[in-house]
Each structure stands twice: as structure tokens, then as C-alpha cells.
Design an enzyme around this catalytic site. Sequence first.
Site, short mmCIF file in Angstrom:
data_model
loop_
_atom_site.label_atom_id
_atom_site.label_comp_id
_atom_site.label_asym_id
_atom_site.label_seq_id
_atom_site.Cartn_x
_atom_site.Cartn_y
_atom_site.Cartn_z
N THR B 43 0.58 -1.18 -0.06
CA THR B 43 -0.25 0.28 0.20
C THR B 43 0.73 1.66 -0.15
O THR B 43 0.74 2.66 -0.34
CB THR B 43 -0.67 -0.19 1.38
OG1 THR B 43 -1.54 -1.69 1.60
CG2 THR B 43 -2.29 0.70 1.26
N HIS B 52 -1.59 13.99 5.05
CA HIS B 52 -3.01 14.92 5.70
C HIS B 52 -3.07 16.22 6.49
O HIS B 52 -2.34 15.54 7.91
CB HIS B 52 -4.21 13.72 6.16
CG HIS B 52 -4.67 13.08 4.48
ND1 HIS B 52 -5.07 13.40 3.44
CD2 HIS B 52 -4.12 11.84 4.08
CE1 HIS B 52 -5.41 12.81 2.37
NE2 HIS B 52 -4.26 11.53 3.46
N LYS B 253 -13.20 9.52 0.82
CA LYS B 253 -12.16 10.84 0.78
C LYS B 253 -12.80 10.95 -0.93
O LYS B 253 -12.66 13.18 -1.39
CB LYS B 253 -11.18 11.33 0.71
CG LYS B 253 -10.52 11.17 2.82
CD LYS B 253 -9.08 12.16 2.77
CE LYS B 253 -9.22 11.52 4.41
NZ LYS B 253 -7.73 10.13 4.44
N CYS B 441 9.47 8.52 -20.89
CA CYS B 441 9.00 7.81 -21.66
C CYS B 441 9.38 6.63 -21.16
O CYS B 441 8.99 5.11 -21.60
CB CYS B 441 10.66 7.93 -22.71
SG CYS B 441 12.18 7.06 -21.84
N CYS B 446 16.51 4.29 -21.24
CA CYS B 446 17.35 4.65 -19.92
C CYS B 446 17.01 3.00 -19.71
O CYS B 446 17.71 2.54 -18.67
CB CYS B 446 16.71 4.77 -18.49
SG CYS B 446 15.72 5.14 -18.10
#
Lengths: 326, 481
Positions: B43, B52, B253, B441, B446
Amino acid sequence: MINVDVAIVGGGPAGLAAAIECRNSGCENILILERDKILGGILNQCIHAGFGLSFYKEELTGPEFAQRQINELKGTGIKVMTDTMVLSVSQEKVITACSVEGLVEIQAKAIILAMGCRERTRGMLRISGTRPSGIYTAGTAQRLVNVEGYMPGKEVVILGSGDIGLIMARRMTLEGAHVQGVYEIMPKSNGLKRNIVQCLDDFGIPLHLNTTAIEIHGKERVIGVTVARVNQNLQPIEGTEEFIPCDTVLLSVGLIPENELSLGCGIVMDPKTRGPKDYGAFATSVPGIFACGNAHHVYDLVDNVAKDAIKVGRTASEFVRGEVSE
Amino acid sequence: MSDLYDAIIIGCGVTGAWTAYELSRYRLKIAIVEKENDIGCGTTKANSAIVHAGYDPEPGTLKASFNVRGNELIRGRAKRMAIPFNQCGSYVIAFDTEGMNSIIQLYNRGIQNGVPDMKLLTAEEVHKAEPNLSDDVCGALLAGSAGIISPFELCCAPTEVAVRYGADLLRNFEVVSMVPDEEKVTVTAKDGRVISGKRIINAAGLYADDMAKMLGDTSFKITPKRGEYSILDSNVYGIVDHVIFQPPTKAGKGILVSPTVDGNILVGPTSDPIDFKDDLATTDDGQKRAFDGARKSVPSISERDVITSFSGNRSVGDQGGDFICSISSSEPKLINLAGIESPGLTSAPAIAEYAAGLLRQSGIEMVKRESFDDTRTVVRFKELDDFNKHEIIQNNPSYGRIICRCETITEGEIIDAIRRPAGALDMDGVKRRVRAGMGRCQGGFCGPRVMEILSRELGIPMTQVTKFGKRSYMVIGREEL
């Protein structure tokens, strides 16, 4: 601070052709800035033939085309800085570049932007599903196979039928991988006819038109792709979904001009080409800054890149001599 | 491994990482076990990336106090610990009278929770500050203490500090069994590794209930709830300067539009129940809902600017909506830090302080170190001025080699990300630490070069370089065909 007449950002086919023409039309103090270790740009990984037919009047591979241009540089006095990345270009035509030596500033009378282009990615396509390894743009896969000597995988699905995708279908097949097919959302391929014949038809690789990927599967490595046929509005038709097992997905879904520097300089962009807006003869909105090659708009053929870059080189020289004001 | 740990923290997400950090203030022997190849892969890595203010949670809950305290701790520590953070403030906007009522309610709740710097704004004030918001917006609650952060760095920084103080970070350690006896708990990993510790701190996020169950604690259940997001190109950065929330509903929210510390715009999340905790797929439908929701706040938001999309799964508990932070009632050697849904990211440093208290309460002797230094320096080449760019290249030429063109990331930064304590072991690990491959990209240019650097630095062949460990290999050798 280094002072030059013309600075060229990018040492690929566009930058090289422009630089040589600048010299031929009388400019003396010319500098090419190239981020890679060698000149030639993306041509170095395009080891297939088909280049140069109209520009050099013979069929060349990508590296051969690049080498011709590199050979033409010899004795011209054009300066080259490789392994040097341009970080910014200002409206006053000051370039800040970076290399293992440190930072360097270059004041140019004219600048030619020739950074090439980049590939559209999976994120931009917003294909649903998981985020496993094994998803590459066709150009990245081409570099891995042709330059690094590694294979992206064994069982391949190609999404989109751009030229690099078609060429990679053949390339992967020649290297021993199995290409399940090329899936194109549009009713026709946007690749060159000759590539469809030589890269797909000759190898029995199916081209599925009006078909798109709707989901990518696999938690760690790709295990497959769900494809579906689409209607006239390019929306998937329910009931036509098919699971294609594979361990590799190559994306060939379009190119976009490399525009970080153009944007950073405040150059006005063209929303259609996504390169700098053309104010006539490849001039950008900033006087003395020109754009050419795929950084200007995406071309089909390198021959046309080189031809147009010659025009840009000439205009830039005229600008330096004061013959063109804006 | 026969050594006995004082505490074994399960899970190196943001909760586990800050707990390890907090415990590093004491002379304790600590292990952090992580089932993935890298820290912060659950998470932690996929959420709204917001610090917050703390007006949302019910007054009197753990969420309320941890949120406000966590906000204060992050604001105090971010700079010193080199965690990208921008205290840009947040707006909860209202579209109608009902919305206005609900933001007034939030304001009052914020006062009760001790939230500083809040202000109710008129429609005129809102539109002046945020001209791209919908004409329908009729007022907003401004919270000046809210901000945006790099969630991965918020996890990486405390982990590094803990590892510097001797904590063992054991990766690819998927706990399959835990057996308690008189003095300790013996923990076995899927690959057969065995360690034991006096206490277990359960910070396993989505899997916290599965871990607790191994020790006979079935008092709570974690339900995954998926949120889908999209990241927009940096050319739309500035479309909003504050985090823009809609009035909260039962589902959460709501859809937000927010700048990110990396200079992009974030849109999302949706909130959908799912069957499997590791189902992180994105969906056409979810993306559509996220954009439709976002356009309600900022009408000019467009799917055309998407550079990538992702999903994150919230760890939703079942204990009346509050965090579950306590010594287990069925196993006294187990401390649960579970149900850490929003505002979990903000709360993590405060949860960690509380966890240290729980550990002491559980009977572990805790002796403070004489000194504790959590400063951290990370070179971010792009952010240096030209003089310092030149200097650093003179000292170490690898900073003069740009690997990621889109984000201007140097080889020096990538090498550092690999060599640091708790460093990167795979492509995603490099990407999260330095942003190489996160730009337009998406690693097209890379990617192969980062693979080479990983291969060289870790002393492994290219064919063993992975995207995120396990079987997520990048390439195969020609001989494998």
C-alpha cells in the site's frame, strides 16, 4: 563559455546532415553535441537494410548509413562532443551541457535541434491489467537484441504495426523467438508496405487488423494478453475477446518528437506534430533556433530526414551570415 | 540464525519502516522482514501521496491523534531526512449547500482534532487561488498544514536510518509460520529461513490479519479496497497548486486532483472492493470513473495527458473504522499495527511512537542510545544549481553521465541508490529511489542502461536482473532459446 556559429543538438542522421550542410554552405565554427558515446543515433541499432535508397542511391543498413555521414564529417573541421547531454537551451541561444568533465556553456549564433523522437508507451495507451515484466517498446527491444545481445523473451505478441514493430517481428523470429502475431487497432497498418511483405508475410506472421489489447495478464512476468476486435469507433466488441499466451509484449504504437529541450526553451509547440511549430523553413518561434528530423516531426524514412536536414543546415548558415532575419 | 531479536517487525511498508526507525532510538536488536524484493511495495507505494492535515477522522480516535501528530512529525523531519515534501496545503471544495455544510463540519472537527492553519474560503477566494477549478465550486476548506510527499521516500528514509543503527532487513522473507513459546516466537519463511524474536510487531498491511492468525489472533479482518490512479504529464503541472479534495462520502475521501512532489499531476482514487489482496490491475471502468470524478473538480483534466496508471489496495480493518494498534489480547508477544488505511501514510511516524510505547508496555526493557542521528543526504542532480552540478562531477565523474533523459538522472545517483543501506536490488527499486524511468518515456531509453548498472553493481548477469524480484526477469540469454 565556448562560442560557436552553429550548435547542433543530436548527432543522428538529422544532426549530421544538417552539420555537413552548414559547413558546405560556408559556416566554419560548428559543434555537434551527442549524448551517446558514438554518432549515428538510432541508426546504430537499425541493423536491417532499406536505408539510403533515395539519399545515397543504394540500399544500406542503418549503421552503414550512419557511417557514410560520419565519414563525410572527416576533414570538415566540424567539432563533435560525444557522451555529452544537453541539459538546457535558452532563448539567448546558450546551451548548457553535461559530461563526465563537468558542465559546459556554449553560446551559439544559431542552434539546430535534432534530438530525434521517443516511443509511445503502455501508460499512454492505458491498457488495463497488471504490471509485470516483459513489456517493452519495440525500439527498446531492438536495442536489447541488436546492441546488447539479449532477448526480451521467447513467445511474443506485438501491439501496433508501426515499422519498428514489423521489423522486430522479423528480428525476433530470426533470433529464435516465436511471434504470435501483430495486433493493430486500425483497419490498416501504418507501417510501410515493404515491411509488411518482408517482415510479416515472408515469415508467416499474422497481422490482425481492427484488433486491440484490452488487458495484460501476469503478476511477475507477462503470461498473456487478452485481445478483442474493435468496432468503427475503436471500441472492443463484446464476445470477440481472445487470450493470447505470451511472455513478451512489444509495443509499436507511434513515435513522438523528443521535446524536453524545446519545451524548456519556451519554443511554441505544434499540437499536431507534437514538435516545435514551424514558422517557415524549419524555423521555430525563437529566432535562430531551428528543428529538424524526428525532433521536428516524425518521419517514415531516414532519407527524407537527411534531405530536409540539408535545407535546415542551409537556412541556419544564412541566419548566421545575417541573410535571414527571423 | 540463532540470535534472538528483541523485536521482529513483519512488513517494511511505511508503518514497519517508521516503527524500525523509532525502535532504533533504543539499544534493541531488531529485524524487519519483508516478503518482497524491496521495501514499500504494498500500500505504501500506491496511494494518494498526501500528508493529511487531520480534519477527517472522528475526534477521539487513534486516526485523529496519529494524523495530526504524524503531520507535525513529517513537517519537522522531511527536510533533514531528505524526503521530498511540499507543504502546499489542501482544499476541500464544495459544489452546493450540502457540500458547504460538510466542509463546515470538517472545519469544526479539525478544531477538535487540533489541526492548525485552517480557513474557510469563499467562492471568489477559491477561484482566485485555483482558477482551473470548476465554476460550480462555491467555497472550500483550506488546510495549510497539508502537503504532498514521496511515499516511497517516506518509507525508504526511516528504513535506512534503522539499518544504519543495525536493524537487519530480510527481504524475500515471506512468513509462513509463527510458533510462540515461553520467551519468544519462532518465525519461518517460505524459503526455509528461521529467526526468532521476543516480540512480533505486525505491520503486514493487507496481510496483517493472516499474520495475526498464525499466532491465534482472529480478532480482526483486513479487507482490500482498490483505488485506481493516473499520473499526468509534467506539462499539466500547475493546473492546480493545492491538493483538491471533494467533500468526503461513505466511500472515502472521493476523487482528488493533486500535484506530486515529482512535478506531475495525480488523479484518483476510485474505491472498489476486490476479491484478492494482490489484485492490482487497472480497469477501463475504474479509470473512467477516476477521470469523470476529477473533471467535476477540474473540468480541463484530460486522459490525453496520462503517462501511467496504477492501482493501490487499501488495508481496511473491521474495528469501527479506526486503526488497530494494540497488544494482541490472545498472544501477549504480538503487537498489531493493522487496518492502516488513510490517513496511514501521514500517521506512520506517530503510529511508530505509539508502537514503541506498546513494546515497552509488553515488558521489553528499552534503553535509549546516547545519541540518535537521522540526517540523510541524497544527491538529486537535477535540483543542484550549475555550480554544484559542476562540482559534483569533478568529484565523481559518474554524476556527469545522464542515464535517464526524461528526468535527468545520472549514473552517480543510480549507483548510490543501489549501494545505500536498504538499497535497490531491481529495476523498480531504482525507479522508485531516483525516478529513472518514471518520466515520459517510462524507461524506454534508460531501461537497458539501468539493467547494465544493476548487473555490474550487484555482480549478477543481465539475465538475473529483475523488474521487482522473483520471476520478473527482464531478458533471457540467446542460449535459452
